[in-house]
Design an enzyme around this catalytic site. Structure first.
Site, PDB file in Angstrom:
ATOM      1  CB  CYS A  75      74.779  79.476 -29.731  1.00 48.12           C
ATOM      2  SG  CYS A  75      75.869  79.007 -29.880  1.00 48.12           S
ATOM      3  NE  ARG A 116      98.724  86.084 -10.041  1.00 52.05           N
ATOM      4  CZ  ARG A 116      97.777  86.372  -8.925  1.00 52.05           C
ATOM      5  NH1 ARG A 116      97.998  87.077  -8.431  1.00 52.05           N
ATOM      6  NH2 ARG A 116      97.415  85.025  -8.640  1.00 52.05           N
ATOM      7  CG  HIS A 117      94.940  87.773 -12.057  1.00 51.75           C
ATOM      8  ND1 HIS A 117      95.513  86.506 -12.522  1.00 51.75           N
ATOM      9  CD2 HIS A 117      94.321  88.110 -10.866  1.00 51.75           C
ATOM     10  CE1 HIS A 117      95.455  86.113 -11.447  1.00 51.75           C
ATOM     11  NE2 HIS A 117      94.600  86.664 -10.350  1.00 51.75           N
ATOM     12  CB  THR A 133      78.096  74.549 -28.280  1.00 52.04           C
ATOM     13  OG1 THR A 133      78.644  75.418 -29.540  1.00 52.04           O
ATOM     14  CG2 THR A 133      77.635  73.120 -28.582  1.00 52.04           C
ATOM     15  N   GLY A 134      77.311  77.785 -27.193  1.00 55.40           N
ATOM     16  CA  GLY A 134      77.950  78.789 -26.551  1.00 55.40           C
ATOM     17  C   GLY A 134      78.856  79.157 -26.985  1.00 55.40           C
ATOM     18  CB  VAL A 135      81.174  76.759 -29.092  1.00 56.88           C
ATOM     19  CG1 VAL A 135      82.604  76.985 -30.619  1.00 56.88           C
ATOM     20  CG2 VAL A 135      81.969  75.693 -28.225  1.00 56.88           C
ATOM     21  NE  ARG A 166     100.009  86.598 -15.326  1.00 58.24           N
ATOM     22  CZ  ARG A 166      99.919  86.150 -14.631  1.00 58.24           C
ATOM     23  NH1 ARG A 166      98.892  85.404 -13.253  1.00 58.24           N
ATOM     24  NH2 ARG A 166     100.977  85.071 -13.489  1.00 58.24           N
ATOM     25  CG  ASP A 186      71.267  80.101 -31.983  1.00 56.01           C
ATOM     26  OD1 ASP A 186      71.300  79.135 -30.748  1.00 56.01           O
ATOM     27  OD2 ASP A 186      72.415  79.138 -32.509  1.00 56.01           O
ATOM     28  CG  HIS A 187      68.088  77.875 -34.508  1.00 58.67           C
ATOM     29  ND1 HIS A 187      68.657  78.484 -34.782  1.00 58.67           N
ATOM     30  CD2 HIS A 187      68.325  77.026 -34.080  1.00 58.67           C
ATOM     31  CE1 HIS A 187      69.825  78.044 -35.161  1.00 58.67           C
ATOM     32  NE2 HIS A 187      69.317  76.693 -35.126  1.00 58.67           N
ATOM     33  CG  HIS A 228      92.447  84.748 -11.885  1.00 60.09           C
ATOM     34  ND1 HIS A 228      92.895  83.829 -12.023  1.00 60.09           N
ATOM     35  CD2 HIS A 228      91.862  84.560 -11.085  1.00 60.09           C
ATOM     36  CE1 HIS A 228      93.205  83.146 -11.140  1.00 60.09           C
ATOM     37  NE2 HIS A 228      92.373  83.857 -10.483  1.00 60.09           N
ATOM     38  CG  ASN A 229      90.944  84.540 -17.016  1.00 64.10           C
ATOM     39  OD1 ASN A 229      90.292  83.754 -17.404  1.00 64.10           O
ATOM     40  ND2 ASN A 229      92.483  84.928 -17.593  1.00 64.10           N
TER      41      ASN A 229
HETATM   42  C1  RB5 Z   1      73.277  75.621 -34.534  1.00 63.39           C
HETATM   43  O1  RB5 Z   1      72.370  74.621 -34.618  1.00 63.39           O
HETATM   44  C2  RB5 Z   1      74.375  75.601 -33.914  1.00 63.39           C
HETATM   45  O2  RB5 Z   1      75.308  75.345 -34.304  1.00 63.39           O
HETATM   46  C3  RB5 Z   1      74.878  76.866 -32.027  1.00 63.39           C
HETATM   47  O3  RB5 Z   1      73.066  76.517 -31.766  1.00 63.39           O
HETATM   48  C4  RB5 Z   1      75.999  76.896 -31.945  1.00 63.39           C
HETATM   49  O4  RB5 Z   1      76.035  75.361 -31.417  1.00 63.39           O
HETATM   50  C5  RB5 Z   1      77.124  77.065 -32.937  1.00 63.39           C
HETATM   51  O5  RB5 Z   1      78.512  77.008 -32.191  1.00 63.39           O
END
Ligand code: RB5
Length: 147
Positions: A65, A132-133, A67-69, A136, A8-9, A98-99
């Site tokens: 992004c 084993r992996h 955080t990558g989350v 799972r 993303d940005h 493993h995954n």
């Molecule tokens: C964008 O501001 C931010 O929320 C996005 O890049 C990311 O961190 C979301 O998980």
């Protein structure tokens, strides 16, 4: 090997640097991310890379992004995708061994450029260990199939 990359940005600069880094190592990289820094929505890029991997258009995916989350959460909604968020190389390596993760995510606001490259190297150099992996992973797939 073909790698789909998405961002993303928050991760435009890091995306370009990682793309170039991968290309100098001989990987083919397909850019599914935004090249603009205007605010946009990470789910669409997570989905695009995840679909490319799930459908065999790319062998593996890398998502970045802030955080990558968020972008990894979106990717994990696609059947057959196992996306991991990493801030260091040990988790990256083990997530492949493993995954059998098929998408790696990290945060441009969390890790620096050298750490991002170490994470990418650890993940790409690692090999799934099976055995084993695999049992799972089959259980995870069954959760997806049976929902
Ligand atoms: C964008 O501001 C931010 O929320 C996005 O890049 C990311 O961190 C979301 O998980």
């Amino acid at each position: 090997m073909k790698i789909g990359i998405g961002n993303d940005h928050a991760a435009v600069d890091m995306k370009f640097e990682i793309k170039e880094y991968l290309e100098t190592k001989g990987y083919e990289v397909v850019n599914f991310g935004t090249d603009k820094k205007e605010s946009c929505n990470y789910p669409e890029f997570g989905e695009a890379v995840a679909k490319a991997v799930a459908e065999g258009e790319a062998d593996l995916g890398i998502l970045i992004c802030g955080t990558g989350v968020g972008i990894s959460l979106a990717a994990n909604k696609i059947k057959g995708i196992r996306a991991v968020v990493c801030s260091e190389p040990v988790t990256a390596r083990l997530s492949k061994e493993h995954n059998n993760t098929n998408i790696l995510a990290f945060g441009a606001r969390i890790v620096g450029m050298e750490m991002a490259k170490s994470i990418v190297d650890a993940w790409l150099d690692a090999k799934f260990q099976g055995g084993r992996h695999q049992t799972r992973i089959d259980m995870i797939t069954a959760i997806e199939e049976n929902q």
